[in-house]
Design a protein around this motif. Structure first.
Motif, mmCIF file in Angstrom:
data_model
loop_
_atom_site.group_PDB
_atom_site.id
_atom_site.type_symbol
_atom_site.label_atom_id
_atom_site.label_comp_id
_atom_site.label_asym_id
_atom_site.label_seq_id
_atom_site.Cartn_x
_atom_site.Cartn_y
_atom_site.Cartn_z
ATOM 1 N N MET A 55 54.206 37.459 47.807
ATOM 2 C CA MET A 55 54.414 36.281 48.685
ATOM 3 C C MET A 55 54.690 35.015 48.148
ATOM 4 O O MET A 55 54.139 34.652 47.103
ATOM 5 N N MET A 56 55.804 34.465 48.519
ATOM 6 C CA MET A 56 56.364 33.231 47.937
ATOM 7 C C MET A 56 56.643 32.326 49.226
ATOM 8 O O MET A 56 57.638 32.583 49.895
ATOM 9 N N ILE A 57 56.038 31.191 49.420
ATOM 10 C CA ILE A 57 56.434 30.177 50.470
ATOM 11 C C ILE A 57 57.130 28.943 49.509
ATOM 12 O O ILE A 57 55.909 28.564 48.658
ATOM 13 N N ARG A 58 57.955 28.412 49.624
ATOM 14 C CA ARG A 58 58.554 27.383 48.785
ATOM 15 C C ARG A 58 59.430 26.456 49.588
ATOM 16 O O ARG A 58 59.785 26.821 50.968
ATOM 17 N N LYS A 59 59.696 25.405 49.215
ATOM 18 C CA LYS A 59 60.675 24.469 49.983
ATOM 19 C C LYS A 59 61.966 25.201 49.914
ATOM 20 O O LYS A 59 62.639 25.830 49.141
ATOM 21 N N ASP A 66 64.086 18.259 54.617
ATOM 22 C CA ASP A 66 62.743 17.569 54.406
ATOM 23 C C ASP A 66 61.874 18.168 55.147
ATOM 24 O O ASP A 66 61.990 18.435 56.304
ATOM 25 N N GLY A 67 60.809 18.785 54.635
ATOM 26 C CA GLY A 67 59.424 19.372 55.291
ATOM 27 C C GLY A 67 59.896 20.893 55.798
ATOM 28 O O GLY A 67 59.110 21.135 56.336
ATOM 29 N N HIS A 78 59.055 24.245 59.866
ATOM 30 C CA HIS A 78 59.433 22.718 59.423
ATOM 31 C C HIS A 78 58.323 21.921 59.821
ATOM 32 O O HIS A 78 57.837 21.945 60.809
ATOM 33 N N LEU A 79 57.779 21.119 58.984
ATOM 34 C CA LEU A 79 56.736 20.304 59.053
ATOM 35 C C LEU A 79 56.726 18.777 58.899
ATOM 36 O O LEU A 79 57.930 18.413 58.323
ATOM 37 N N LYS A 80 56.423 17.760 59.602
ATOM 38 C CA LYS A 80 56.447 16.331 59.650
ATOM 39 C C LYS A 80 54.983 15.638 59.627
ATOM 40 O O LYS A 80 53.987 16.022 60.263
ATOM 41 N N GLU A 81 55.019 15.069 58.791
ATOM 42 C CA GLU A 81 53.598 14.011 58.583
ATOM 43 C C GLU A 81 53.683 12.707 59.149
ATOM 44 O O GLU A 81 54.622 12.033 59.262
ATOM 45 N N PHE A 82 52.762 12.467 59.735
ATOM 46 C CA PHE A 82 52.541 10.989 60.512
ATOM 47 C C PHE A 82 51.595 10.082 59.816
ATOM 48 O O PHE A 82 50.767 10.713 59.027
ATOM 49 N N ALA A 83 51.499 8.917 60.376
ATOM 50 C CA ALA A 83 50.752 8.022 59.618
ATOM 51 C C ALA A 83 49.106 8.298 59.841
ATOM 52 O O ALA A 83 48.959 9.202 60.643
ATOM 53 N N VAL A 84 48.335 7.520 59.098
ATOM 54 C CA VAL A 84 46.923 8.046 59.094
ATOM 55 C C VAL A 84 46.482 7.903 60.721
ATOM 56 O O VAL A 84 46.621 6.685 61.136
ATOM 57 N N GLU A 85 45.613 8.537 60.988
ATOM 58 C CA GLU A 85 45.020 8.701 62.256
ATOM 59 C C GLU A 85 43.526 9.473 62.295
ATOM 60 O O GLU A 85 43.594 10.271 61.632
#
Length: 164
Positions: A1-5, A57-58, A72-79
């Motif tokens: 298995m290989m998950i890569r960008k 990106d992501g 596809h993932l996205k990061e949001f500010a600290v919560e």
């Protein structure tokens, strides 16, 4: 298995997976052939992934010599003490669905969220997409009370989340 960008060289395969998986999942719900076969274009999406510097990106792919799926993932500010991650997309090529690749991608997403010390992760899923909803529930996500209209359609999307 290989998950890569994902990389620009993956552009045509990403577009192929997304367009065909979306047609299979959504055409029975929306019943809109104009969108499914005119508006959704493999070539246009591939060129977008290849030529737009931020388009990947992501984006990650499952690649074992064949790119079988993507997320596809996205990061949001600290919560609540940590970042919040959104799973924007997760699609597996219809030829490889129900073979465990989606589970591997979502496990990788959850590991990425935990590694970033995320407080939670969420996604939006089409309310009538029972297959996807069941999949996300089996992987630990729970529906919240949030739902909103899917733009330009009579359908609704629901928010699912998981806390760490």
């Amino acid at each position: 298995m290989m998950i890569r960008k994902a990389m620009p060289k993956d552009a045509s395969r990403l577009a192929e997976i997304l367009i065909f998986a979306k047609r299979c999942a959504y055409r029975p719900i929306f019943q809109n052939d104009t969108v499914s076969f005119n508006d959704m274009s493999v070539l246009e999406l591939a060129l977008h992934y290849r030529d737009d510097p931020g388009a990947l990106d992501g984006v990650y792919v499952y690649d074992d010599g064949i790119v079988r799926g993507m997320m596809h993932l996205k990061e949001f500010a600290v919560e609540k003490g940590g970042p919040v991650l959104q799973l924007e997309e997760l699609y597996v090529d219809p030829f490889f669905q129900k073979q465990g690749y989606g589970e591997l991608l979502i496990q990788d997403f959850l590991k990425k969220a935990q590694k970033k010390k995320a407080a939670s992760a969420f996604l939006w899923v089409l309310e009538k997409n029972a297959v996807a909803r069941s999949f996300y529930e089996k992987t630990g996500f729970h529906p919240t009370k949030e739902r909103k209209p899917e733009p330009e359609t009579p359908e609704y999307i629901m928010r699912y989340e998981i806390t760490f």
